[in-house]
Design a protein around this motif. Structure first.
Motif, PDB file in Angstrom:
ATOM      1  N   CYS A 149     -15.584  26.919  17.024  1.00  0.00           N
ATOM      2  CA  CYS A 149     -14.447  26.628  16.135  1.00  0.00           C
ATOM      3  C   CYS A 149     -13.215  26.211  16.936  1.00  0.00           C
ATOM      4  CB  CYS A 149     -14.111  27.858  15.297  1.00  0.00           C
ATOM      5  SG  CYS A 149     -15.378  28.346  14.117  1.00  0.00           S
ATOM      6  N   ASN A 168     -15.114  30.351   8.925  1.00  0.00           N
ATOM      7  CA  ASN A 168     -15.628  28.998   8.753  1.00  0.00           C
ATOM      8  C   ASN A 168     -16.933  28.985   7.986  1.00  0.00           C
ATOM      9  OD1 ASN A 168     -18.121  28.289  10.801  1.00  0.00           O
ATOM     10  ND2 ASN A 168     -16.867  30.002  11.548  1.00  0.00           N
ATOM     11  N   ILE A 186     -12.700  25.347   8.186  1.00  0.00           N
ATOM     12  CA  ILE A 186     -12.249  26.403   9.090  1.00  0.00           C
ATOM     13  C   ILE A 186     -10.882  26.877   8.625  1.00  0.00           C
ATOM     14  CG2 ILE A 186     -11.620  27.022  11.452  1.00  0.00           C
ATOM     15  CD1 ILE A 186     -13.400  24.760  12.455  1.00  0.00           C
ATOM     16  N   LYS A 200      -5.746  25.314   7.944  1.00  0.00           N
ATOM     17  CA  LYS A 200      -7.164  25.026   7.743  1.00  0.00           C
ATOM     18  C   LYS A 200      -7.516  23.658   8.318  1.00  0.00           C
ATOM     19  CE  LYS A 200      -6.917  22.819   3.173  1.00  0.00           C
ATOM     20  NZ  LYS A 200      -7.454  22.801   1.788  1.00  0.00           N
TER      21      LYS A 200
END
Length: 342
Positions: A149, A168, A186, A200
């Motif tokens: 991520c 996520n 995410i 996000k």
């Protein structure tokens, strides 16, 4: 884009979840791998892709891309939006092994293209990048680990120094054993230079018109620049060139690189003083990429030490942070994460 370089029932449905490690079904991952590989063999298709980055509910960067591909030739059109405002569309063409562009707003870089553009807009992860994977041959739900991520956020302009929260979910849909769509979300809280950001990131990609896509290509490419002339390791001079040719900057009488995109907001790169300035209305907020210090009026903020100096209001500190984020976004729009060395 740089848009040029670009890489998208369930037996158990899982919601948005924090990245936690567990044993992954290797056979199900192999199905994902095979579906990804099969999409890379397509000779004719249309692909729609979109990325969205929201920072502190104040800044929003979006790039929408439409790609038509037919047996080695392609047209890729991308539109960049900042806070909902259309910043322009870039068009890229691949013809007879050559890559041309007219404007690379927000695009990726040249070396990410293979000769046949296989999986250009598809997200790919190794099994080590995944915390959980459930689903079947039609639909999968994947949760990525924190490192994967953070890498995605870094690639999209956020310099992640510490992870506070990363939740996520990646939904992968398959059709006849081929990857047909991906949708990654995410939700993040991270620190960058000791400043905390929340927001996000979303990315989605989907295939359509397989074996039915037709191209509308220019008859004359003499006015287009061949991307093969650009280098993967960008120098400072190449970055300056990209600001002008890709993002529409102009050089003013003081040698500064200036972008005035709506009459009320401007971006300025002052390479003599290592200074980026974000101007909105009558106010100018600065960020020095060498010292990692931002400023506005009597307020300065040291991002490295998370320390403010002078007289600073919360609004002023927010705007200084916005100047740094805008600086990082401008770099990401030409496919880099840090200022090239002189």
């Amino acid at each position: 884009m740089k848009l040029i370089k670009m890489l998208f029932s369930i037996s158990l449905l899982i919601g948005m979840a924090a990245c936690s490690q567990q044993k992954i079904d290797s056979s199900l991952y192999a199905t994902f791998q095979q579906a990804y590989d099969k999409a890379g063999t397509l000779a004719n298709y249309h692909n729609d892709a979109q990325s969205l980055l929201v920072i502190d509910d104040e800044l929003e960067y979006k790039v929408s891309t439409a790609s038509d591909y037919d047996d080695g030739q392609a047209m890729i059109s991308s539109t960049t939006y900042i806070d909902g405002e259309n910043m322009g569309t870039s068009s890229i063409y691949i013809v007879d092994g050559n890559i041309y562009y007219d404007n690379l707003d927000g695009s990726k870089t040249y070396t990410e293209f293979s000769s046949d553009l296989s999986n250009m807009n598809d997200l790919y992860f190794t099994i080590e990048d995944i915390s959980s994977l459930v689903g079947d041959t039609d639909k999968m739900t994947i949760v990525l680990n924190d490192e994967a991520c953070a890498n995605i956020l870094n690639q999209n302009g956020l310099d992640v120094t510490e992870v506070k929260k990363l939740e996520n979910e990646l939904i992968v849909e398959l059709n006849d054993g081929m990857l047909s769509s991906q949708h990654l979300t995410i939700d993040y809280t991270i620190t960058s230079g000791n400043i905390e950001y929340s927001g996000k990131y979303e990315y989605e990609s989907s295939y359509s018109a397989i074996d039915q896509t037709t191209l509308a290509l220019p008859d004359d490419f003499s006015l287009y620049i061949d991307l093969a002339e650009l280098k993967e390791d960008m120098t400072l001079e190449e970055f300056k060139y990209a600001l002008i040719e890709q993002l529409g900057y102009a050089i003013d009488d003081y040698g500064q690189y200036v972008l005035d995109f709506n009459g009320n907001e401007s971006y300025i790169f002052d390479f003599n003083n290592d200074l980026f300035t974000y101007i909105k209305g009558q106010s100018a907020y600065t960020y020095n990429w060498q010292s990692n210090v931002g400023g506005y009026n009597a307020c300065t903020y040291d991002f490295s030490n998370a320390q403010s100096l002078g007289t600073c209001s919360e609004t002023e500190l927010t705007k200084i942070e916005e100047a740094k984020v805008s600086y990082l976004a401008e770099l990401s729009f030409v496919g880099i994460n840090e200022m090239p060395k002189a």
